[in-house]
Scaffold this active site. Structure first.
Site, PDB file in Angstrom:
ATOM      1  N   HIS A 205     -52.055  -6.953  43.453  1.00  0.00           N
ATOM      2  CA  HIS A 205     -53.322  -7.686  43.811  1.00  0.00           C
ATOM      3  C   HIS A 205     -53.108  -8.224  45.295  1.00  0.00           C
ATOM      4  CE1 HIS A 205     -49.661 -10.513  43.668  1.00  0.00           C
ATOM      5  NE2 HIS A 205     -50.501 -11.670  44.499  1.00  0.00           N
TER       6      HIS A 205
HETATM    7  C1  UD1 Z   1     -53.110 -16.005  46.270  1.00  0.00           C
HETATM    8  C2  UD1 Z   1     -51.969 -15.910  47.528  1.00  0.00           C
HETATM    9  C3  UD1 Z   1     -50.954 -14.816  47.277  1.00  0.00           C
HETATM   10  C4  UD1 Z   1     -50.191 -14.927  46.093  1.00  0.00           C
HETATM   11  C5  UD1 Z   1     -51.395 -15.065  44.899  1.00  0.00           C
HETATM   12  C6  UD1 Z   1     -50.842 -15.272  43.787  1.00  0.00           C
HETATM   13  C7  UD1 Z   1     -52.802 -16.902  49.689  1.00  0.00           C
HETATM   14  C8  UD1 Z   1     -53.182 -16.431  51.033  1.00  0.00           C
HETATM   15  N1  UD1 Z   1     -52.633 -15.855  48.940  1.00  0.00           N
HETATM   16  O1  UD1 Z   1     -53.612 -14.772  46.534  1.00  0.00           O
HETATM   17  O2  UD1 Z   1     -50.021 -15.140  48.419  1.00  0.00           O
HETATM   18  O3  UD1 Z   1     -49.598 -13.784  45.799  1.00  0.00           O
HETATM   19  O4  UD1 Z   1     -52.388 -16.177  45.121  1.00  0.00           O
HETATM   20  O5  UD1 Z   1     -51.332 -14.956  42.576  1.00  0.00           O
HETATM   21  O6  UD1 Z   1     -52.544 -18.117  49.404  1.00  0.00           O
HETATM   22  N2  UD1 Z   1     -59.985 -15.713  41.728  1.00  0.00           N
HETATM   23  C9  UD1 Z   1     -60.704 -15.979  40.843  1.00  0.00           C
HETATM   24  N3  UD1 Z   1     -60.164 -17.043  40.080  1.00  0.00           N
HETATM   25  C10 UD1 Z   1     -59.106 -17.791  40.573  1.00  0.00           C
HETATM   26  C11 UD1 Z   1     -58.538 -17.642  41.817  1.00  0.00           C
HETATM   27  C12 UD1 Z   1     -59.029 -16.405  42.678  1.00  0.00           C
HETATM   28  O7  UD1 Z   1     -61.327 -15.423  40.447  1.00  0.00           O
HETATM   29  O8  UD1 Z   1     -58.700 -18.589  39.862  1.00  0.00           O
HETATM   30  C13 UD1 Z   1     -60.733 -14.709  42.939  1.00  0.00           C
HETATM   31  C14 UD1 Z   1     -61.607 -14.896  43.923  1.00  0.00           C
HETATM   32  O9  UD1 Z   1     -62.576 -14.046  43.874  1.00  0.00           O
HETATM   33  C15 UD1 Z   1     -60.763 -15.263  45.194  1.00  0.00           C
HETATM   34  C16 UD1 Z   1     -59.785 -14.249  44.854  1.00  0.00           C
HETATM   35  O10 UD1 Z   1     -59.601 -13.896  43.624  1.00  0.00           O
HETATM   36  O11 UD1 Z   1     -61.703 -14.821  46.073  1.00  0.00           O
HETATM   37  C17 UD1 Z   1     -58.685 -14.311  45.887  1.00  0.00           C
HETATM   38  O12 UD1 Z   1     -58.415 -15.450  45.607  1.00  0.00           O
HETATM   39  P1  UD1 Z   1     -57.413 -16.473  46.652  1.00  0.00           P
HETATM   40  O13 UD1 Z   1     -56.648 -17.705  46.179  1.00  0.00           O
HETATM   41  O14 UD1 Z   1     -57.932 -16.413  48.009  1.00  0.00           O
HETATM   42  O15 UD1 Z   1     -55.933 -15.523  46.878  1.00  0.00           O
HETATM   43  P2  UD1 Z   1     -55.114 -14.799  45.727  1.00  0.00           P
HETATM   44  O16 UD1 Z   1     -55.377 -13.159  45.904  1.00  0.00           O
HETATM   45  O17 UD1 Z   1     -55.149 -15.213  44.473  1.00  0.00           O
HETATM   46  N1  UDP Z   2     -47.432 -13.344  35.934  1.00  0.00           N
HETATM   47  C1  UDP Z   2     -48.107 -13.756  34.645  1.00  0.00           C
HETATM   48  N2  UDP Z   2     -49.043 -13.160  34.249  1.00  0.00           N
HETATM   49  C2  UDP Z   2     -49.661 -11.967  34.693  1.00  0.00           C
HETATM   50  C3  UDP Z   2     -48.981 -11.554  35.952  1.00  0.00           C
HETATM   51  C4  UDP Z   2     -47.911 -12.184  36.645  1.00  0.00           C
HETATM   52  O1  UDP Z   2     -47.518 -14.856  33.998  1.00  0.00           O
HETATM   53  O2  UDP Z   2     -50.445 -11.259  34.070  1.00  0.00           O
HETATM   54  C5  UDP Z   2     -46.542 -14.224  36.594  1.00  0.00           C
HETATM   55  C6  UDP Z   2     -45.093 -13.458  36.794  1.00  0.00           C
HETATM   56  O3  UDP Z   2     -44.518 -13.467  35.632  1.00  0.00           O
HETATM   57  C7  UDP Z   2     -44.484 -14.275  38.137  1.00  0.00           C
HETATM   58  C8  UDP Z   2     -45.781 -14.615  38.677  1.00  0.00           C
HETATM   59  O4  UDP Z   2     -46.818 -14.581  37.942  1.00  0.00           O
HETATM   60  O5  UDP Z   2     -43.805 -15.563  37.703  1.00  0.00           O
HETATM   61  C9  UDP Z   2     -46.126 -13.959  39.856  1.00  0.00           C
HETATM   62  O6  UDP Z   2     -47.454 -14.099  40.494  1.00  0.00           O
HETATM   63  P1  UDP Z   2     -48.262 -13.294  41.379  1.00  0.00           P
HETATM   64  O7  UDP Z   2     -47.907 -11.936  41.409  1.00  0.00           O
HETATM   65  O8  UDP Z   2     -49.707 -13.692  41.246  1.00  0.00           O
HETATM   66  O9  UDP Z   2     -47.894 -14.023  42.816  1.00  0.00           O
HETATM   67  P2  UDP Z   2     -46.858 -13.708  43.961  1.00  0.00           P
HETATM   68  O10 UDP Z   2     -45.515 -13.936  43.393  1.00  0.00           O
HETATM   69  O11 UDP Z   2     -47.195 -12.331  44.394  1.00  0.00           O
HETATM   70  O12 UDP Z   2     -47.071 -14.654  45.097  1.00  0.00           O
END
Ligand code: UD1
Ligand code: UDP
Length: 367
Positions: A205
C-alpha cells in the site's frame, strides 16, 4: 497525570490498543483523540469493535486530502482538543500524518509529547513517513524507542539520553494479546479455502510503490513469479489506496493473486501465522512476521526495521521482479528460529511507567 492519546490510522489503533488497555488497568485518566485520517470501516471501526476499545472522546473527521491540507486540518483541530482537555502529555505512535500533526500541535502548548516507536529511520527522505518520524522525534519529550538500534539512531542525532527510553515495540504486546485468540476464533483459512503453508500473504500500500504505475506493475509481476516458482497462490488483502490505483492505472492482476478486502486483526494475524512467506511493504507487517516466526520479503528499497533483517527474518528486495522471486525462494527455506528483536510484550507497561515518573505527576504510584 492526564494523557491525550492521538491516533488516526489502522496501525496506530492496533499498536496503541495495549497502551489504552494499560491506562484502563492502572485507572489513569486519558482522552482519546481520533483524527479520522482512516475512516472506512475496514481500516477503522472494525478494530475499535474487535479490540474492544472505547469510543474516541474527540473525533476530528479530517478524512483524506493532500499531505499539507490533511495535516493542516488535523493540526488546527488537535490544537483545539488539547486546549480543551489540557492534558499533561500527548502520546502519538509511529509515522503517519496524524502523528506529525499531534506532535506539532502539542509542541506549541504546555503539553509534553511522548513518541511511541521513536528513532526508526529508513534514511530515505523521499518517504513522507521519514519526515514525519524525524520531525516528531525532534519535538518529543519522551522518545519511546522500541530497540537499541532505534535508540542509537536518536543518539546519533544528538538527543539527550534522559529523553530516550528503550521499551520494546507495543506491536509485540498486541500480537501476544491476540495471537491465540486468532487461532481459536478466526475461520478465515476455511473461509478462503486455504491450507497452512500453502499460500503466500501479500500486502502492498506504500505510496512509493502503488502510486507509480510501473513500480506497481513490477511488484505484481514479481509476485506472480513467486507463485510459479513456489507453486503457491497469493492472498492480497488490499488497502484502499492500492485498490484505487489499480483501477486508475487499469492494471491487470495476475490470476494467482486473490484480492480480498482488508481484514480485521484476528483474521489478518491468522493469515500471517499460517503463510509460507509474507510479502509486504508495510512496517507493521514486517515486525509481525518476525514476531510470529514467518519469513518475510520486503518489497521496498529501504526499511526502518533493519532488526528484522539482522536476525534473518526478512530480506529487502526492492521491486525488481527477479529480485522478488529470488528473495522469496530463499526466504521460503530459511530456519525460522530467530530471536524476536522487538521486546517481551511489556512495552506499554514501560511507556506508562516512564510517563508516570514525569515531574508533572510526582505523586503517581509507580506500578
Ligand atoms: C497512511 C500513512 C502510511 C501508513 C498507512 C497505514 C501517511 C502519510 N501515510 O497511508 O504511513 O502506512 O496509512 O495504513 O500518513 N482511503 C480510504 N479509506 C480510508 C482511508 C484512506 O478509502 O479510511 C483512501 C483514500 O483514497 C485516500 C487514500 O486511501 O486518499 C490514502 O489514504 P491516506 O490516509 O492519505 O494514506 P494511506 O495510504 O492510508
Ligand atoms: N492489518 C490488518 N488487516 C489487514 C492488513 C493489515 O489488521 O488487512 C494490520 C497488521 O496486522 C498490522 C497493521 O495492520 O498490525 C499494519 O498496518 P499498515 O500495513 O496499514 O501500516 P504500516 O504498518 O505500514 O504503517
Amino acid at each position: 497525570i492526564h494523557i491525550a492519546i492521538v491516533l488516526g490510522t489502522r496501525p496506530e489503533i492496533i499498536k496503541l490498543s495495549p497502551v489504552i488497555r494499560e491506562c484502563e488497568r492502572r485507572d489513569l485518566p486519558y482522552t482519546l483523540i481520533h483524527t479520522g485520517q482512516h475512516y472506512s470501516d475496514e481500516l477503522d471501526s472494525v478494530f475499535f469493535d474487535q479490540l474492544e476499545l472505547p469510543e474516541p472522546d474527540y473525533h476530528l473527521d479530517v478524512g483524506s486530502d493532500s499531505h499539507g491540507a490533511q495535516t493542516g486540518k488535523m493540526l488546527a483541530e488537535i490544537e483545539q482538543a488539547l486546549l480543551d482537555v489540557e492534558p499533561d502529555v500527548a502520546l502519538v505512535q509511529g509515522d503517519t500524518n496524524s502523528v506529525l500533526a499531534g506532535a506539532i500541535a502539542a509542541s506549541k502548548l504546555p503539553v509534553e509529547i511522548g513518541h511511541v516507536e521513536a528513532g526508526l529511520r529508513s534514511f530515505d527522505r523521499e518517504m513522507p513517513e521519514e519526515t514525519n518520524r524525524v520531525v516528531t522525534d525532534h519535538v518529543a519529550d519522551y522518545l519511546f524507542a522500541p530497540t537499541d538500534t532505534s535508540a542509537d539512531n536518536l543518539r546519533d542525532e544528538g538527543f539527550d539520553e534522559s529523553r530516550i527510553h528503550v521499551t520494546g515495540n507495543t506491536v509485540v504486546d498486541a500480537v501476544h494479546q491476540h495471537r491465540t485468540l486468532a487461532t481459536e476464533k478466526s475461520t478465515i483459512l476455511d473461509d478462503l479455502d486455504l491450507t497452512p503453508r500453502e499460500y503466500a500473504l501479500l500486502t502492498a500500500h506504500r505510496a512509493e510503490n502503488v502510486d507509480d504505475r510501473a513500480r506497481f506493475a513490477d511488484l505484481l509481476n514479481g509476485v506472480e513469479r513467486i507463485s510459479t516458482e513456489l507453486g503457491v497462490n497469493i492472498v492480497y488483502p488490499i488497502h484502499p489506496r492500492a485498490r484505487n490505483r489499480l483501477d486508475e492505472f487499469g492494471l491487470d492482476v495476475p490470476s494467482c493473486i486473490e484480492l480480498i478486502e482488508p481484514q480485521d486483526y484476528l483474521d489478518f494475524l491468522d493469515l500471517e501465522q499460517a503463510a509460507t512467506v509474507i510479502l509486504t511493504d508495510s512496517g507493521g507487517v514486517q515486525e509481525e512476521a518476525c514476531i510470529l516466526g514467518v519469513p518475510c520479503v520486503t518489497l521496498r528499497d529501504s526499511t526502518e526495521r533493519p532488526e528484522t533483517i539482522d536476525v534473518g527474518a526478512n530480506r529487502l528486495v526492492g521491486i525488481d521482479p527477479d529480485a522478488i522471486r529470488n528473495g522469496a525462494v530463499e526466504m521460503a527455506d530459511v530456519a525460522t528460529d530467530w530471536e524476536n528483536p522487538f521486546g517481551d510484550g511489556n512495552a506499554s507497561k514501560r511507556i506508562l511507567t516512564a510517563l508516570c515518573q514525569s515531574p508533572a505527576d510526582d505523586q503517581q504510584v509507580i506500578q
